[in-house]
Motif scaffolding. Structure first.
Motif, PDB file in Angstrom:
ATOM      1  N   VAL A   1       0.865  -1.180   0.000  1.00 53.00           N
ATOM      2  CA  VAL A   1       0.000   0.000   0.000  1.00 53.00           C
ATOM      3  C   VAL A   1       0.904   1.233   0.000  1.00 53.00           C
ATOM      4  CG1 VAL A   1      -1.831  -1.180   1.266  1.00 53.00           C
ATOM      5  CG2 VAL A   1      -0.120   0.119   2.523  1.00 53.00           C
ATOM      6  N   THR A   2       0.324   2.398  -0.236  1.00 52.18           N
ATOM      7  CA  THR A   2       1.108   3.629  -0.160  1.00 52.18           C
ATOM      8  C   THR A   2       0.588   4.498   0.979  1.00 52.18           C
ATOM      9  OG1 THR A   2      -0.289   4.807  -1.748  1.00 52.18           O
ATOM     10  CG2 THR A   2       1.608   3.611  -2.627  1.00 52.18           C
TER      11      THR A   2
ATOM     12  N   CYS B   1       8.369  -1.761  -7.118  1.00 52.42           N
ATOM     13  CA  CYS B   1       7.166  -0.928  -7.156  1.00 52.42           C
ATOM     14  C   CYS B   1       7.521   0.521  -7.483  1.00 52.42           C
ATOM     15  CB  CYS B   1       6.433  -1.014  -5.823  1.00 52.42           C
ATOM     16  SG  CYS B   1       4.885  -0.080  -5.751  1.00 52.42           S
ATOM     17  N   GLU B   2       8.570   1.031  -6.846  1.00 53.00           N
ATOM     18  CA  GLU B   2       8.995   2.407  -7.102  1.00 53.00           C
ATOM     19  C   GLU B   2       9.507   2.577  -8.530  1.00 53.00           C
ATOM     20  OE1 GLU B   2       8.722   5.269  -4.888  1.00 53.00           O
ATOM     21  OE2 GLU B   2       7.271   3.691  -4.421  1.00 53.00           O
TER      22      GLU B   2
ATOM     23  N   LEU C   1      -0.950   1.917  -8.979  1.00 50.11           N
ATOM     24  CA  LEU C   1       0.131   1.719  -8.028  1.00 50.11           C
ATOM     25  C   LEU C   1       0.277   2.888  -7.074  1.00 50.11           C
ATOM     26  CD1 LEU C   1       0.771  -0.558 -10.052  1.00 50.11           C
ATOM     27  CD2 LEU C   1       3.193  -0.153  -9.573  1.00 50.11           C
ATOM     28  N   GLU C   2      -0.387   4.012  -7.373  1.00 53.72           N
ATOM     29  CA  GLU C   2      -0.406   5.127  -6.436  1.00 53.72           C
ATOM     30  C   GLU C   2      -1.195   4.746  -5.179  1.00 53.72           C
ATOM     31  OE1 GLU C   2       1.348   8.204  -7.176  1.00 53.72           O
ATOM     32  OE2 GLU C   2       2.094   6.618  -8.490  1.00 53.72           O
TER      33      GLU C   2
ATOM     34  N   THR D   1       2.716  -8.261 -11.653  1.00 52.73           N
ATOM     35  CA  THR D   1       2.206  -7.202 -10.783  1.00 52.73           C
ATOM     36  C   THR D   1       0.690  -7.218 -10.903  1.00 52.73           C
ATOM     37  OG1 THR D   1       2.544  -5.613 -12.585  1.00 52.73           O
ATOM     38  CG2 THR D   1       4.242  -5.729 -10.900  1.00 52.73           C
ATOM     39  N   THR D   2       0.027  -7.684  -9.862  1.00 52.90           N
ATOM     40  CA  THR D   2      -1.425  -7.832  -9.879  1.00 52.90           C
ATOM     41  C   THR D   2      -2.081  -6.584  -9.301  1.00 52.90           C
ATOM     42  OG1 THR D   2      -1.199 -10.225  -9.598  1.00 52.90           O
ATOM     43  CG2 THR D   2      -3.351  -9.270  -9.119  1.00 52.90           C
TER      44      THR D   2
END
Length: 247
Positions: free
Chosen positions: A81-82, A143-144, A159-160, A185-186
């Motif tokens: 999560v972010t 992810c980044e 992805l944000e 990447t799901t």
């Protein structure tokens, strides 16, 4: 526009064919190199990409190198999560809240074995240089890297909020040692949360949750809402009636 490219796996004796939007073992097949099936890549020696027409009303098929370490190590699913971070990219930073390990056990009727991952899980892999800390760093770094892509607005905006990073282990052809690699990447809104074993399922869609949390508008990248909690994060923290309807 889709393009047909020259296949880099045409010399492999056996590869794994996988269908777009496959689930679990469905539409995943091991085939020999003479069994092309529905593949769209080209075996021509001409090193040029040419446009192709997608098969009518049908998903695409692609193939991958056969990796036998799947049976030995299984697959790791990192739920990322972010959270707000003024020093991070676009004011948000990834955080792993849960990792599940899945493995198919042929001796149990091809049932999927699922467990929550901890430090002991990695010790039991008998790979001294592969650790829980190294796994977390690999997933967050990947992810980044995806969030830094120039096409992130067109292809990677989800992805944000978060993502489920599916990772396995492969033997490096350069070092001969085991290393992590990304299987897929799901997107979080289409991911299985393995709720009977590790993580609560999302209770609301993003939009219905946003209506309940009307004081916390959906995060808009780079705007004044950069300090708002991720909707994905809030939803994962929601158990039963933890968030009342009249919030």
């Amino acid at each position: 526009m889709l393009y047909q490219i020259v296949c880099r796996l045409q010399t492999e004796e056996k590869t794994v064919h996988k269908r777009q939007d496959s689930c679990g073992k469905a539409h995943v097949l091991a085939k020999t190199k003479d069994q092309r099936g529905e593949l769209t890549c080209s075996t021509s020696s001409q090193n040029a990409a040419v446009p192709i027409k997608c098969k009518a009303n049908g998903p695409l098929w692609f193939h991958q190198e056969l990796v036998d370490t799947f049976e030995k190590f299984g697959e790791f699913r990192a739920f990322i999560v972010t959270e707000p971070d003024p020093k991070a990219l676009r004011g948000r930073k990834g955080k792993i809240i849960c990792v599940a390990r899945t493995n198919w056990r042929a001796e149990e009727g091809a049932e999927m074995y699922i467990e929550a991952v901890n430090d002991k899980t990695f010790r039991n892999l008998n790979c001294e240089h592969l650790t829980r800390k190294g796994f977390n760093e690999f997933c967050l770094s990947t992810c980044e890297d995806l969030r830094r892509r120039p096409d992130w607005k067109e292809r990677w905006t989800s992805l944000e909020e978060g993502v489920r990073m599916d990772v396995s282990i492969v033997i490096s052809p350069l070092t001969g040692k085991e290393e992590f690699w990304v299987v897929k990447t799901t997107r979080w809104y289409g991911a299985d949360f393995f709720s009977d074993y590790v993580l609560a399922e999302l209770q609301w869609s993003t939009w219905s949750l946003q209506r309940k949390l009307h004081r916390l508008p959906i995060h808009k990248t780079g705007g004044n809402n950069s300090q708002c909690p991720s909707i994905f994060w809030i939803a994962l923290r929601k158990f039963d009636n933890a968030i009342p309807d009249n919030l």
